[in-house]
Every structure is written in C-alpha cells, then in structure tokens.
Enzyme design. Structure first.
Site, PDB file in Angstrom:
ATOM      1  N   CYS A   2      41.466  36.537  62.104  1.00 29.07           N
ATOM      2  CA  CYS A   2      41.702  37.205  63.382  1.00 29.07           C
ATOM      3  C   CYS A   2      40.494  37.771  64.536  1.00 29.07           C
ATOM      4  O   CYS A   2      39.770  38.463  63.354  1.00 29.07           O
ATOM      5  CB  CYS A   2      42.447  37.777  63.474  1.00 29.07           C
ATOM      6  SG  CYS A   2      44.070  36.856  63.510  1.00 29.07           S
ATOM      7  N   ARG A  27      34.805  33.065  64.107  1.00 28.27           N
ATOM      8  CA  ARG A  27      35.759  33.435  62.911  1.00 28.27           C
ATOM      9  C   ARG A  27      37.121  32.388  62.417  1.00 28.27           C
ATOM     10  O   ARG A  27      37.617  32.290  61.774  1.00 28.27           O
ATOM     11  CB  ARG A  27      36.359  34.497  63.356  1.00 28.27           C
ATOM     12  CG  ARG A  27      35.664  36.025  63.177  1.00 28.27           C
ATOM     13  CD  ARG A  27      35.631  37.114  63.192  1.00 28.27           C
ATOM     14  NE  ARG A  27      36.874  37.756  62.244  1.00 28.27           N
ATOM     15  CZ  ARG A  27      36.952  38.430  61.747  1.00 28.27           C
ATOM     16  NH1 ARG A  27      35.116  38.681  61.799  1.00 28.27           N
ATOM     17  NH2 ARG A  27      37.702  38.825  60.511  1.00 28.27           N
ATOM     18  N   TRP A  74      44.621  33.397  64.532  1.00 27.26           N
ATOM     19  CA  TRP A  74      44.407  32.163  63.645  1.00 27.26           C
ATOM     20  C   TRP A  74      46.103  32.537  63.481  1.00 27.26           C
ATOM     21  O   TRP A  74      46.116  33.159  62.066  1.00 27.26           O
ATOM     22  CB  TRP A  74      43.643  31.949  63.227  1.00 27.26           C
ATOM     23  CG  TRP A  74      43.482  30.733  61.946  1.00 27.26           C
ATOM     24  CD1 TRP A  74      42.747  29.950  62.037  1.00 27.26           C
ATOM     25  CD2 TRP A  74      44.002  31.141  60.569  1.00 27.26           C
ATOM     26  NE1 TRP A  74      43.149  28.808  61.036  1.00 27.26           N
ATOM     27  CE2 TRP A  74      43.789  29.952  60.495  1.00 27.26           C
ATOM     28  CE3 TRP A  74      44.910  31.559  60.136  1.00 27.26           C
ATOM     29  CZ2 TRP A  74      44.412  28.971  59.083  1.00 27.26           C
ATOM     30  CZ3 TRP A  74      45.578  31.265  58.315  1.00 27.26           C
ATOM     31  CH2 TRP A  74      44.811  29.674  58.148  1.00 27.26           C
ATOM     32  N   ASN A 100      45.458  42.457  62.552  1.00 30.39           N
ATOM     33  CA  ASN A 100      45.233  40.924  61.894  1.00 30.39           C
ATOM     34  C   ASN A 100      45.571  41.875  60.165  1.00 30.39           C
ATOM     35  O   ASN A 100      45.869  42.651  59.749  1.00 30.39           O
ATOM     36  CB  ASN A 100      43.799  41.662  61.222  1.00 30.39           C
ATOM     37  CG  ASN A 100      42.783  40.790  62.164  1.00 30.39           C
ATOM     38  OD1 ASN A 100      42.898  39.756  63.250  1.00 30.39           O
ATOM     39  ND2 ASN A 100      40.843  41.057  61.996  1.00 30.39           N
ATOM     40  N   GLY A 101      46.065  40.524  59.577  1.00 27.49           N
ATOM     41  CA  GLY A 101      46.658  40.622  58.078  1.00 27.49           C
ATOM     42  C   GLY A 101      48.275  39.972  58.191  1.00 27.49           C
ATOM     43  O   GLY A 101      47.995  39.443  59.364  1.00 27.49           O
ATOM     44  N   GLU A 486      28.701  21.284  47.176  1.00 28.61           N
ATOM     45  CA  GLU A 486      28.484  22.665  47.997  1.00 28.61           C
ATOM     46  C   GLU A 486      27.891  20.871  49.877  1.00 28.61           C
ATOM     47  O   GLU A 486      28.410  20.910  49.948  1.00 28.61           O
ATOM     48  CB  GLU A 486      27.056  23.255  48.223  1.00 28.61           C
ATOM     49  CG  GLU A 486      26.479  23.647  49.291  1.00 28.61           C
ATOM     50  CD  GLU A 486      27.721  24.453  49.929  1.00 28.61           C
ATOM     51  OE1 GLU A 486      27.400  24.631  50.982  1.00 28.61           O
ATOM     52  OE2 GLU A 486      28.418  24.559  48.882  1.00 28.61           O
ATOM     53  N   LYS A 490      30.417  20.537  52.768  1.00 25.96           N
ATOM     54  CA  LYS A 490      29.847  20.482  53.597  1.00 25.96           C
ATOM     55  C   LYS A 490      29.738  19.830  54.724  1.00 25.96           C
ATOM     56  O   LYS A 490      30.537  18.880  55.839  1.00 25.96           O
ATOM     57  CB  LYS A 490      27.951  19.989  53.762  1.00 25.96           C
ATOM     58  CG  LYS A 490      27.789  21.945  53.684  1.00 25.96           C
ATOM     59  CD  LYS A 490      28.203  22.842  54.898  1.00 25.96           C
ATOM     60  CE  LYS A 490      27.872  25.013  53.857  1.00 25.96           C
ATOM     61  NZ  LYS A 490      28.861  24.914  53.240  1.00 25.96           N
ATOM     62  N   GLU A 493      34.241  20.026  55.898  1.00 28.17           N
ATOM     63  CA  GLU A 493      34.366  20.560  56.219  1.00 28.17           C
ATOM     64  C   GLU A 493      33.777  20.889  57.660  1.00 28.17           C
ATOM     65  O   GLU A 493      34.689  21.177  58.996  1.00 28.17           O
ATOM     66  CB  GLU A 493      34.450  21.576  55.993  1.00 28.17           C
ATOM     67  CG  GLU A 493      32.527  22.845  55.423  1.00 28.17           C
ATOM     68  CD  GLU A 493      32.782  23.770  55.506  1.00 28.17           C
ATOM     69  OE1 GLU A 493      33.433  24.604  54.945  1.00 28.17           O
ATOM     70  OE2 GLU A 493      31.412  24.321  55.031  1.00 28.17           O
ATOM     71  N   HIS A 509      33.995   7.820  33.656  1.00 29.97           N
ATOM     72  CA  HIS A 509      35.267   8.691  33.556  1.00 29.97           C
ATOM     73  C   HIS A 509      36.265   8.695  34.118  1.00 29.97           C
ATOM     74  O   HIS A 509      37.293   8.680  34.369  1.00 29.97           O
ATOM     75  CB  HIS A 509      35.184   9.971  32.589  1.00 29.97           C
ATOM     76  CG  HIS A 509      34.191  10.357  31.789  1.00 29.97           C
ATOM     77  ND1 HIS A 509      34.685   9.356  30.311  1.00 29.97           N
ATOM     78  CD2 HIS A 509      33.061  10.001  31.691  1.00 29.97           C
ATOM     79  CE1 HIS A 509      34.040   9.303  29.146  1.00 29.97           C
ATOM     80  NE2 HIS A 509      32.982  10.926  29.697  1.00 29.97           N
ATOM     81  N   LYS A 608      35.927  31.504  59.685  1.00 32.10           N
ATOM     82  CA  LYS A 608      34.057  32.178  58.922  1.00 32.10           C
ATOM     83  C   LYS A 608      35.098  33.363  57.980  1.00 32.10           C
ATOM     84  O   LYS A 608      34.842  32.643  56.973  1.00 32.10           O
ATOM     85  CB  LYS A 608      33.441  32.689  59.741  1.00 32.10           C
ATOM     86  CG  LYS A 608      32.629  33.385  59.236  1.00 32.10           C
ATOM     87  CD  LYS A 608      31.362  32.375  58.554  1.00 32.10           C
ATOM     88  CE  LYS A 608      30.293  32.229  58.224  1.00 32.10           C
ATOM     89  NZ  LYS A 608      29.510  31.403  58.081  1.00 32.10           N
TER      90      LYS A 608
END
Length: 613
Positions: A2, A27, A74, A100-101, A486, A490, A493, A509, A608
């Site tokens: 947050c 964020r 969030w 936050n937390g 990576e 990208k 997300e 395989h 973020k």
C-alpha cells in the site's frame, strides 16, 4: 504494497496528499482515502476504486487543514470497498491511522477488544490497531506512548502512521519488521511522510528512513526518532539525488514504455564509476569485499522473487563460469522454510528493486541467523535490504514506476556480471588478458541496448500479429533460459495471456504436446554456446506446426527459413546477451498489452512492492 503519504506544515495538506498518492499508484491498490485535521476535528474521505474517485469525493465534499494522512489500500482482510478503505478512525473520533502490513493475530485482538466494548466498523485487521491506541490513550494521555504500547501487541510486520485531534501538532509513524518502508522528508517548517520516495521527492530530498522497531514523532520543525521501547535514536539524514521529473511519464504513454527506453541511461549509470576500463578492473566499494574473504567464499546463495529471481539465474551462470564459485538460486519465499545449509563462509545475495520485498528480507534474516555474509543488489536508496546488508550494489536505475520490472531487470544482470569479474579477479581465477577483455565488453552494453530499442517498429509489427493469442511458449537454453522465463512473465503479468517459460532442451519431455498451429513459440536463439542445440529445438517446434517467433543475432541466415517472425538483436558477447535478448521481449509484451487496451502500469492483482507474505 500500500501507499502512505502524510504532511504537517503551513500548506493545505489535502492536495499534497492526493498528489503524493498519485505518485504511488504504481504500487497497486483497490481503494484510497485521506484524513485531515479541519477545525479541530478529523475529516475523513475515502472510497473504493482509483484515486480519481477519491479526488471527485474531495471536490464534492471539500476538506482542508495543515495536518493530514492518506493511503492507497491493497486488500488483505475485507473486501475492497469504502468501509474497509483507510484511514480508519476510532470510536471517540480522537485517533485516525493508516497502515501497511498484516496483523497476524488480529482475530484474537478483535475478540479481546470487542469484549471491552469496542465497536468495529470494518472487516480489516487494521482497525484493531486504532482501538488499541484509543485504549492506551485513555490511560497514558500522550499519543506517542499510546502508539508505543499498542504496537507491542501486534504480530507481523507493519508500517503505521497515526494522528490525533487532541495533539494536532504531531504525527506519529512507526515501523515493525519488513512491512512497507516509512520515510520522512524534511522541509522548511514542514515535514512529509511516505511509504516510498516518489510521493514526496518533489518537495524535499532530505530523507530519514525508519529502521525496524523504530518510531518517529513528526512535527513541522522536524522529527524525533526513538526505538519502540523509547530510547532516543541518533538518526541519519540522507540526501537523495533523484530528480522528481524522472517519476513522470514525459512523452511516453505508459511508465513501462518510458522505463524500457530508459535502459540505455540506466545501464550507463550502472557501469559508470565501477568499470575502470584503463586498468581493466571492476570496483564495487559498497560491497566491502576483501581479497581474503573472496578467496574464502564457499558458496553464494542468490535469493529473490519474480523477475529478480530470473536475474539471479543469469548471475549463477556468470559467477560460476567467471569466478568458479558455486551458486544456488533460491526463491525468497521458499528459502527460509527449507532450513538451508548455510555457514559463515557462505554469502546470501538478495536481489530486489524495492529493497522491501518481505520474502526476500526474510531470506536475508535466515542467512544472518545462520552466520552468512549478506549482500544485496537493490535499487531503492535507503531501503531495508540495503541497510541490513553487509555490502551492497545499487542498481542506479532511478525510480521504476511500472509494476512490470524492466530496467531493474537489466541493471542487475550487469551488476552480477561485474560482481563475477571482481570475484574472479580477487580469487585468482582470471588472468589479466581475460579480465581486461571481460571489462572491455562492458563498454558495448549501452549502445547494444540502444540498438535493440531502435528496432521497436519490428517488435510492434509482431505484436499486431500476436494480439489475439491466448497462449504462448517461451524457450531458451543456457544463460538465456532465464530470459525465456522473464519473457513469459512479462506477457502474463501485463497482457493476461497465459505464457510458459521452459528450458528448450526439456521441450520434448512434455511441452511439445502443446505445440500446434495456434501456439506461438518464442525462442531465444542468439549466437551463443548453446546456439546449435537451440536451433534443433526450433526445427522440432516448426515441424509440429508451431508459429515460431525467434530472437536472433544480426546476420544469422539459418533462422529466417524456420521462423515466422524474427526479432533481431545486435551481436553481443554471450555473457552479456541476456541484456539484449530480453529487451525485444519487454517491448513485445508491452505492445501486445497496449494494443489490447489494458492498464499496462497497474496490471490487475499485482503491486510493485510485495511487502506482505
């Protein structure tokens, strides 16, 4: 995850808080609110959704005053609605806070407080904190002592900012553990509070960073920092050199697009002052690495999450090849639960853009408990990872606003390359000619990145062809196997397309069963030591009707006949090739997401900086 902003001073707090929260939108959040002391009372405005809704509410119901706090939330406990949005105010109307937390023991605290008569207005864990503060404010009288006693009840990691109408000359801020950071900005007769630098960077560069288990009493004229037990702390004021303009989009439509194009500068800054091209040596003074310790290192454990972990996988190849030190790459969220075999001759190297990622910080703590030396590669100046490490390498990228990391991926690739050279030199694994050659190759990196960026038009054309795809397979080998991971991340997300990164040699395989005419297969195939093997896998994918999109080196005549699309990259020394091969994949994901009309900078469900487990 947050965002927090606070202000006390002669100006109107409301626009400062709204603007600061706007700068923290990257964020990730699902509701927003603010509280301002107005006419001796606390006025709260909050709503679900984006900041525009909060701004509209404030315009319809104006609030102004010289002391205030704000928050973007969030959701962790309770739905993302106006009732659960921060700030939260207690029953008496005396106290309001943002947080936050996660309060890990909130259920038992809630039951205890309700038994005492507390009435809860939200479903959040945060509300227990404000009721605890009210409990102790009734007996202690002073806000800071009430906060101090309340926080002792909490389990978990937290950042808390509190104000009271009974003490309008102060704001109290505290940090416990590895929750989102708390930074205090010092101005002229005014003071700012934030969870991250961009929120207040336009106002001041003089910053005080709270450590874990510290509390600050913030007034217009400055700040007093103590431990949670009450002992005075002799804090350091840091001058942060970032330019606030760098937190703006400028000519770009999205921060991610801007940051992709900033990689020439960020790579230049990463190398500058560290590569001595005349002497052919690497200098990393903040790492505090001595020749004696370099020779004594038994193993390096690289720990990170997400994109940073993929950078660490590249680092493993580099350090083992150049310095001949054994390296293990451990996902931060798994490391401390695996009871790793770590000793005093080992290094735990954390990689984190924010330096506040809870899982990565917990992994560092595990390394510390077992006696390891802690190193960090980190971007955010003054962050927790930087402060607790025995030595660090700063990424030098400046603020990265887009949730999908770009320049904070390529910078640590170069940092790890330089670390490998330094270790190899100090351990006697490199002769002078080899060392000078490796260092000299660094000169090429910014220009090579620029050449990749100059080819954006060809990437955009491929994005047009793939915009409606629903799945994708990314394949790579050797040092570019992490590039496949990576690239797939990208795409996932920011475009919400299912994509899977896979070692190309493992394709037969299992994943080969997925390949048909509807399946795009993105292959990372530069001219490196794995090229011939990689080419064989491309032919296998093509033989099964896959649509092949190849990342290939300029002048390669074998790739075009077996690929539907080629994204060309310049000839690059193979140990640095992950820098150039990933840039087309960053641009590809960006353009697909933009063409699909998605929120590139703030993709759904993501933030973020992940500051909770």
């Amino acid at each position: 995850m947050c965002g927090i902003v606070g202000y006390i001073g002669p100006q109107d707090a409301t626009p400062i808080i709204l603007n600061g929260l706007k700068r923290l939108e990257y964020r990730g959040y699902d509701s927003a609110g603010l509280a301002v002391l107005q006419g001796g009372e606390i006025a709260v405005r909050r709503d679900a959704g984006k900041l525009a809704r909060l701004a509209a509410l404030v315009e319809a119901e104006p609030v102004s005053g010289h002391v205030g706090i704000g928050h973007t939330r969030w959701a962790t406990h309770g739905e993302p609605n106006a009732r659960n949005a921060h700030p939260h105010m207690g029953m008496t109307g005396d106290v309001v806070l943002v947080h936050n937390g996660i309060v890990e023991n909130f259920l038992e605290l809630r039951e205890e407080l309700m038994a005492e008569g507390a009435e809860f207005k939200s479903e959040t864990d945060t509300e227990v904190i404000v009721h605890l503060i009210e409990r102790y404010l009734a007996s202690e009288g002073e806000l800071e002592e009430a906060v101090r006693r309340a926080l002792r009840h909490l389990r978990g990691a937290h950042g808390v900012v509190v104000m009271s109408r009974r003490e309008p000359d102060k704001i109290v801020a505290a940090r416990i553990g590895n929750a989102g950071g708390v930074v205090i900005g010092l101005g002229e007769d005014e003071t700012y509070i934030a969870s991250d630098l961009p929120a207040i960077l336009e106002h001041t560069r003089q910053m005080v960073f709270l450590e874990s288990h510290q509390m600050a009493v913030v007034r217009r004229e400055g700040v007093e920092v103590t431990t949670l037990e009450g002992a005075l702390v002799d804090y350091e004021v840091q001058n942060v050199p970032w330019d606030p303009v760098s937190a703006e989009k400028g000519e770009y439509r999205h921060f991610m697009h801007k940051e992709i194009h900033e990689q020439v500068r960020s790579l230049t800054d990463t190398i500058a002052g560290r590569a001595d091209f005349e002497a052919g040596r690497i200098r990393l003074p903040d790492l505090k690495l001595t020749p004696e310790f370099a020779r004594r290192i038994n193993k390096i454990f690289i720990t990170a999450c997400g994109t940073a972990a993929y950078a660490g996988m590249v680092g493993k190849v580099l350090i083992e090849r150049i310095a001949r030190v054994s390296v293990e790459v451990e996902i931060g969220s798994e490391f401390r639960y695996s009871d790793p075999i770590v000793g005093p001759d080992d290094v735990v190297l954390a990689i984190s853009q924010s330096g506040e990622t809870a899982d990565t910080l917990a992994a560092m703590e595990e390394g510390r408990k077992k006696g390891a030396t802690l190193w960090a590669i980190v971007n955010a100046i003054g962050s927790q990872a930087m402060r607790i490490a025995d030595g660090f390498i700063s990424m030098q990228t400046g603020p990265e606003i887009g949730v999908a990391s770009t320049k904070a991926y390529t910078a640590p690739l170069v940092d790890l390359y330089m670390l490998a050279i330094l270790l190899g030199d100090l351990r006697g694994e490199l002769d002078e000619a080899a060392r000078r050659s490796l260092v000299a190759d660094l000169r090429l990196v910014p220009d090579l990145a620029g050449q990749c960026l100059d080819r954006e038009a060809q990437v955009e054309a491929v994005a047009q062809a793939l915009v409606d795809t629903r799945n994708a397979l990314y394949l790579g080998r050797g040092i570019n196997m992490p590039t496949a991971y990576e690239g797939a991340l990208k795409l996932k997300e920011i475009s919400y397309i299912h994509a899977e990164g896979y070692p190309a040699g493992e394709m037969k395989h299992g994943p080969i069963a997925l390949i048909d005419s509807e399946m795009p297969v993105v292959v990372i195939a530069p001219r490196d030591p794995w090229y011939e093997k990689m080419f064989s896998q491309i032919e296998q994918a093509k033989a099964r009707g896959g649509r092949v999109i190849a990342i290939a080196t300029d002048g390669d005549e074998l790739i075009p006949p077996v690929a539907d699309h080629v994204l060309w990259v310049p000839q690059t020394p193979w140990m640095l090739s992950p820098v150039t091969t990933v840039i087309p994949l960053q641009m590809l994901a960006y353009h697909i997401a933009a063409l699909r009309g998605l929120d590139v900078d703030q993709p759904r469900n993501l933030a973020k900086s992940v500051t909770v487990e």
